[in-house]
Design a protein around this motif. Structure first.
Motif, short mmCIF file in Angstrom:
data_model
loop_
_atom_site.label_atom_id
_atom_site.label_comp_id
_atom_site.label_asym_id
_atom_site.label_seq_id
_atom_site.Cartn_x
_atom_site.Cartn_y
_atom_site.Cartn_z
N PHE A 105 75.14 -10.54 19.71
CA PHE A 105 74.65 -9.17 19.87
C PHE A 105 75.01 -8.42 18.59
O PHE A 105 76.16 -8.42 18.18
CB PHE A 105 75.31 -8.55 21.10
CG PHE A 105 74.72 -7.24 21.54
CD1 PHE A 105 75.54 -6.15 21.78
CD2 PHE A 105 73.36 -7.10 21.72
CE1 PHE A 105 75.00 -4.94 22.21
CE2 PHE A 105 72.82 -5.89 22.15
CZ PHE A 105 73.66 -4.81 22.39
N LYS A 107 64.85 -5.10 20.46
CA LYS A 107 66.00 -5.17 21.37
C LYS A 107 66.40 -6.63 21.60
O LYS A 107 67.57 -6.95 21.70
CB LYS A 107 65.65 -4.51 22.70
CG LYS A 107 66.83 -4.39 23.66
CD LYS A 107 66.47 -3.51 24.84
CE LYS A 107 67.62 -3.45 25.84
NZ LYS A 107 68.84 -2.86 25.26
N LEU A 140 75.13 -4.97 16.31
CA LEU A 140 75.20 -3.52 16.44
C LEU A 140 75.23 -2.86 15.07
O LEU A 140 75.97 -3.28 14.19
CB LEU A 140 76.46 -3.12 17.21
CG LEU A 140 76.42 -3.43 18.71
CD1 LEU A 140 77.81 -3.48 19.29
CD2 LEU A 140 75.59 -2.37 19.43
N PHE A 198 76.81 4.53 17.16
CA PHE A 198 76.18 3.23 17.27
C PHE A 198 74.75 3.29 17.80
O PHE A 198 74.39 4.16 18.59
CB PHE A 198 77.00 2.33 18.20
CG PHE A 198 78.25 1.81 17.57
CD1 PHE A 198 79.38 2.60 17.48
CD2 PHE A 198 78.29 0.52 17.04
CE1 PHE A 198 80.53 2.14 16.86
CE2 PHE A 198 79.44 0.05 16.45
CZ PHE A 198 80.56 0.84 16.35
N GLY A 199 73.97 2.30 17.36
CA GLY A 199 72.65 2.09 17.91
C GLY A 199 72.74 1.26 19.19
O GLY A 199 73.83 0.84 19.59
N PRO A 200 71.59 0.99 19.84
CA PRO A 200 71.59 0.28 21.12
C PRO A 200 71.76 -1.22 21.00
O PRO A 200 71.96 -1.90 22.01
CB PRO A 200 70.21 0.62 21.69
CG PRO A 200 69.37 0.88 20.50
CD PRO A 200 70.27 1.51 19.48
N GLY A 201 71.68 -1.77 19.78
CA GLY A 201 71.93 -3.19 19.60
C GLY A 201 70.67 -4.06 19.65
O GLY A 201 69.66 -3.68 20.23
#
Lengths: 111, 115
Positions: free
Chosen positions: B88, B9, B90, B106-109
């Protein structure tokens, strides 16, 4: 995305309606999308509209599409504090599966 | 649960180091994408892949590299050649079969910071 434009900020009182506007340039776009991004998170697909539709309603969300003016809007009824986020408009040109995103509109809901 | 996962993350890197960001999906989607997000600039496409063992440059590919050896995985390497890598990142995927083939999930980044 230079092809998709949105205003950067919107402040709205809790309980009022929010309207987020977007203009796009590719008249051949097949689908137009609204995504929501909460702080530090990925993008969540909110809704989309097919280019042959004028309006789509989904609970508190209403999407209006004016193809002639290439204008898309997202209305959020009875805006809540949980609606505070960045909202992205995106277009999907036909024959091109890539999405073009706007810069995002930061919506702030005040009590 | 079906979805897209990104790890880590948060990631910190020293200048001059390469770093690899992970993206995995179990949605059985054919296409995968990497975007970079900077404040006030929306999302910019770095690389995308329509099928395994094939990928194309997006709008800002310089300083990045990818591989697509498996359908479910699309790792992104940020190389030392990337001048301003703090951002960030993504990852997204879409199903190229059937209807709504353009809808991306999308994923959480991953937030990358270069020290």
């Amino acid at each position: 995305g230079e092809d998709v434009e949105q205003s950067l900020f919107l402040s709205v009182r809790e309980g009022d309606s929010s309207v987020i506007n977007c203009t796009y340039t590719d008249s051949s776009s097949t689908y137009l999308y609204w995504y929501k991004q909460e702080p530090g998170a990925g993008l969540q697909l909110l809704t989309y509209i097919f280019s042959n539709m004028d309006m789509k309603q989904d609970q508190r969300l209403t999407v209006l599409l004016n193809k002639k003016d290439k204008h898309l809007s997202l209305r959020i009824a009875d805006t809540q504090t949980g609606d505070s986020a960045i909202y992205f408009c995106a277009e999907s040109p036909s024959n091109d599966y890539k999405l073009s995103f706007g810069a995002g509109t930061t919506v702030t809901v005040r009590a | 649960d079906g979805g897209i996962t990104q790890s880590p993350k948060y990631l910190f890197r020293k200048e001059g180091q390469n770093v690899t960001l992970s993206c995995e999906q179990n949605l059985n989607h054919d296409a995968m994408y990497w975007y970079r997000q900077d404040p006030g600039q929306g999302l910019r496409l770095i690389y995308y892949s329509q099928i395994v063992n094939d990928f194309q440059k997006g709008d800002i590919a310089e300083g990045y590299s990818v591989s697509r050896e498996k359908k479910e995985s699309f790792p992104l390497t940020v190389t030392s050649a990337q001048k301003n890598p703090t951002a960030f990142y993504l990852c997204a995927s879409s199903n190229r079969q059937g209807v709504h083939t353009d809808t991306q999930y999308f994923g959480p980044g991953t937030r990358l910071t270069v020290l």
